[in-house]
Every structure is written in C-alpha cells, then in structure tokens.
Design a protein around this motif. Sequence first.
Motif, short mmCIF file in Angstrom:
data_model
loop_
_atom_site.label_atom_id
_atom_site.label_comp_id
_atom_site.label_asym_id
_atom_site.label_seq_id
_atom_site.Cartn_x
_atom_site.Cartn_y
_atom_site.Cartn_z
N LEU A 114 5.24 10.68 7.00
CA LEU A 114 5.97 9.59 6.36
C LEU A 114 5.51 9.42 4.92
O LEU A 114 4.32 9.32 4.64
N ALA A 115 6.48 9.38 4.00
CA ALA A 115 6.20 9.08 2.59
C ALA A 115 7.10 7.91 2.18
O ALA A 115 8.32 8.07 2.06
N ASN A 116 6.52 6.73 2.01
CA ASN A 116 7.35 5.56 1.70
C ASN A 116 6.71 4.56 0.76
O ASN A 116 7.19 3.43 0.64
N TRP A 117 5.63 4.97 0.06
CA TRP A 117 5.00 3.96 -0.78
C TRP A 117 5.07 4.25 -2.28
O TRP A 117 4.92 3.35 -3.09
N THR A 118 5.33 5.50 -2.68
CA THR A 118 5.48 5.78 -4.11
C THR A 118 6.26 7.07 -4.33
O THR A 118 6.17 8.01 -3.53
N THR A 119 7.03 7.08 -5.42
CA THR A 119 7.70 8.30 -5.86
C THR A 119 7.00 8.88 -7.09
O THR A 119 7.47 9.84 -7.67
N GLU A 120 5.90 8.25 -7.48
CA GLU A 120 5.11 8.65 -8.66
C GLU A 120 5.93 8.54 -9.95
O GLU A 120 5.65 9.23 -10.92
N ASP A 121 6.93 7.67 -9.93
CA ASP A 121 7.73 7.41 -11.11
C ASP A 121 7.13 6.21 -11.83
O ASP A 121 7.00 5.12 -11.25
N ASP A 122 6.75 6.40 -13.11
CA ASP A 122 6.09 5.33 -13.86
C ASP A 122 6.96 4.08 -14.01
O ASP A 122 6.44 2.98 -14.22
N GLU A 123 8.29 4.25 -13.89
CA GLU A 123 9.18 3.10 -14.04
C GLU A 123 9.26 2.26 -12.76
O GLU A 123 9.77 1.15 -12.78
N PHE A 124 8.75 2.81 -11.65
CA PHE A 124 8.78 2.10 -10.38
C PHE A 124 7.37 2.09 -9.79
O PHE A 124 6.96 3.06 -9.15
N PRO A 125 6.62 1.03 -10.06
CA PRO A 125 5.23 0.98 -9.60
C PRO A 125 5.15 1.08 -8.08
O PRO A 125 6.04 0.61 -7.37
N PRO A 126 4.09 1.69 -7.56
CA PRO A 126 3.94 1.86 -6.11
C PRO A 126 3.80 0.52 -5.40
O PRO A 126 3.30 -0.45 -5.97
N GLY A 127 4.25 0.49 -4.15
CA GLY A 127 4.16 -0.74 -3.37
C GLY A 127 3.84 -0.43 -1.92
O GLY A 127 4.72 -0.41 -1.07
N PRO A 163 3.42 11.49 -2.10
CA PRO A 163 2.18 11.17 -1.38
C PRO A 163 2.48 10.54 -0.02
O PRO A 163 3.36 9.68 0.09
N LEU A 164 1.73 10.96 0.99
CA LEU A 164 1.98 10.46 2.35
C LEU A 164 1.46 9.05 2.56
O LEU A 164 0.43 8.66 2.02
N THR A 165 2.20 8.34 3.38
CA THR A 165 1.72 7.07 3.91
C THR A 165 0.88 7.34 5.15
O THR A 165 -0.17 6.74 5.35
N ALA A 166 1.38 8.23 6.00
CA ALA A 166 0.66 8.65 7.20
C ALA A 166 1.25 9.97 7.67
O ALA A 166 2.42 10.28 7.41
N ALA A 167 0.44 10.74 8.38
CA ALA A 167 0.87 12.06 8.85
C ALA A 167 1.26 12.03 10.33
O ALA A 167 0.56 11.44 11.15
N GLY A 168 2.40 12.66 10.63
CA GLY A 168 2.81 12.88 12.01
C GLY A 168 3.09 11.63 12.83
O GLY A 168 2.88 11.65 14.05
#
Length: 225
Positions: A114-127, A163-168
Amino acid sequence: MTPLNRRQMAWRAAQDLHEGNFVNLGIGIPTLAANFVPKTREVIFHSENGVLGLGGAPKPGHEDPNLIDAGKNLTTLVTGGVYVHHADAFLMIRGGHLDVSLLGAFEVSEKGDLANWTTEDDEFPPGVGGAMDLAVGAKAIRVIMEHVDKKGQPRIKFNCSYPLTAAGVVKRIYTNYAVIDVTPSGLSVVEMIPGMTLEKLQTMTEPPLRLANDYKDLAPPAEAA
C-alpha cells in the motif's frame, strides 16, 4: 461503458461490511461508505479523531460544526455512539480492535503493498495521518481508488513507485471499474462493470489479472448514483 462514480464505489465497499464489524473509514471516498450500509445491518464506524459510532452525512439543516470525521467532513453520531480521547481512538487501532479499514490509495502492488501517504510532489505535502497505524492494526485492509491516475497510468502495479505505507496488507481493491482480490496466486477479478472485459481491464493494470471462479457483473443500485 460508464465507470462507477465515487458514491457507487463507496456503496460497493459498504456491501462487504458484515454485521457487528468495527470499521475505520479513511479520508476521501471511504468516508462515503457509512451512507450505504444496509439498514438491517449494524456496522460500528470508528474515526481516529475520536468517534466510535460514526453515522452518515447530516441532512441539510442538521449539521453540527463540532462533529467531523478524520477528513474534516461534517458527519453524524448514531444512537449509542460516543466521543473518545484521540489517544484512545489510536489504542483501538493499535490494539487490533478494528475488523476492517477502508483506505484510499495512490498505488497498490500485486502483492498488496500500500502506498497512500505521499506522491513526493513538493506541491502536495505528505499526510500520513493514521494510515500506517491502520495498515498494520486493522484485521483486514481494503482500498477504494480510481483504477488509473489523471494521466491514465495504472495505479495497480507490479511494484509501487511511491513510498510504502505498509507491505503486503491489502486484500481487496474497489475501483471505478472492478472489484479485485489480492491472493497468493495473483490478482483475481471478482466483479467488473457492465461492458468491461478482462482484456480491456488488463490494459489499465500492470500485473496479470484472472477472473474469479465466482465472477459476476458489478451493478450498483440507482440510489447510489
């Protein structure tokens, strides 16, 4: 062929919630699921900002500005629902007391990463919020997301590029085109919208897909439109 809208996607996910389940609803489309649980079924919704017994959206004129969900949407409290301390809400998550967590995602891999906390886009801060706690604390993780991104690229991938939130952890994916299970033998398509074919769905999905033995069409009711 008409893709499901956000409400229809939430409706479909809500149908898989069982009597007596304790369920957390993630920010975005998942928060809509509370509106579509069958009236005869009791599902207890949890919100990490301190609510147990979350209801659906308030009717016009009945909004309470002090009652919001984790996504800052106005919500309601069911009869018997309670407010709890923020720390207690997270103890429920970390203590393994949630049966299901419905989360949004940027990407899911064929292994259920699962990847759901950041796209590493500077215009959209991670959450990250409570997503990492939920991903490892709930007994079942299910994702609701658009099948492809705004550029038409697959969100269901061999390996997540973000970046992953959690694996598997992801076991089922609800998209605007299909319901897909993550299994040890690969991705299994449980349902597709009318007019969709496995071949067409495959062009929008990186990993190989196969039809489930109990496959059926996905047709939401009119009230979920």
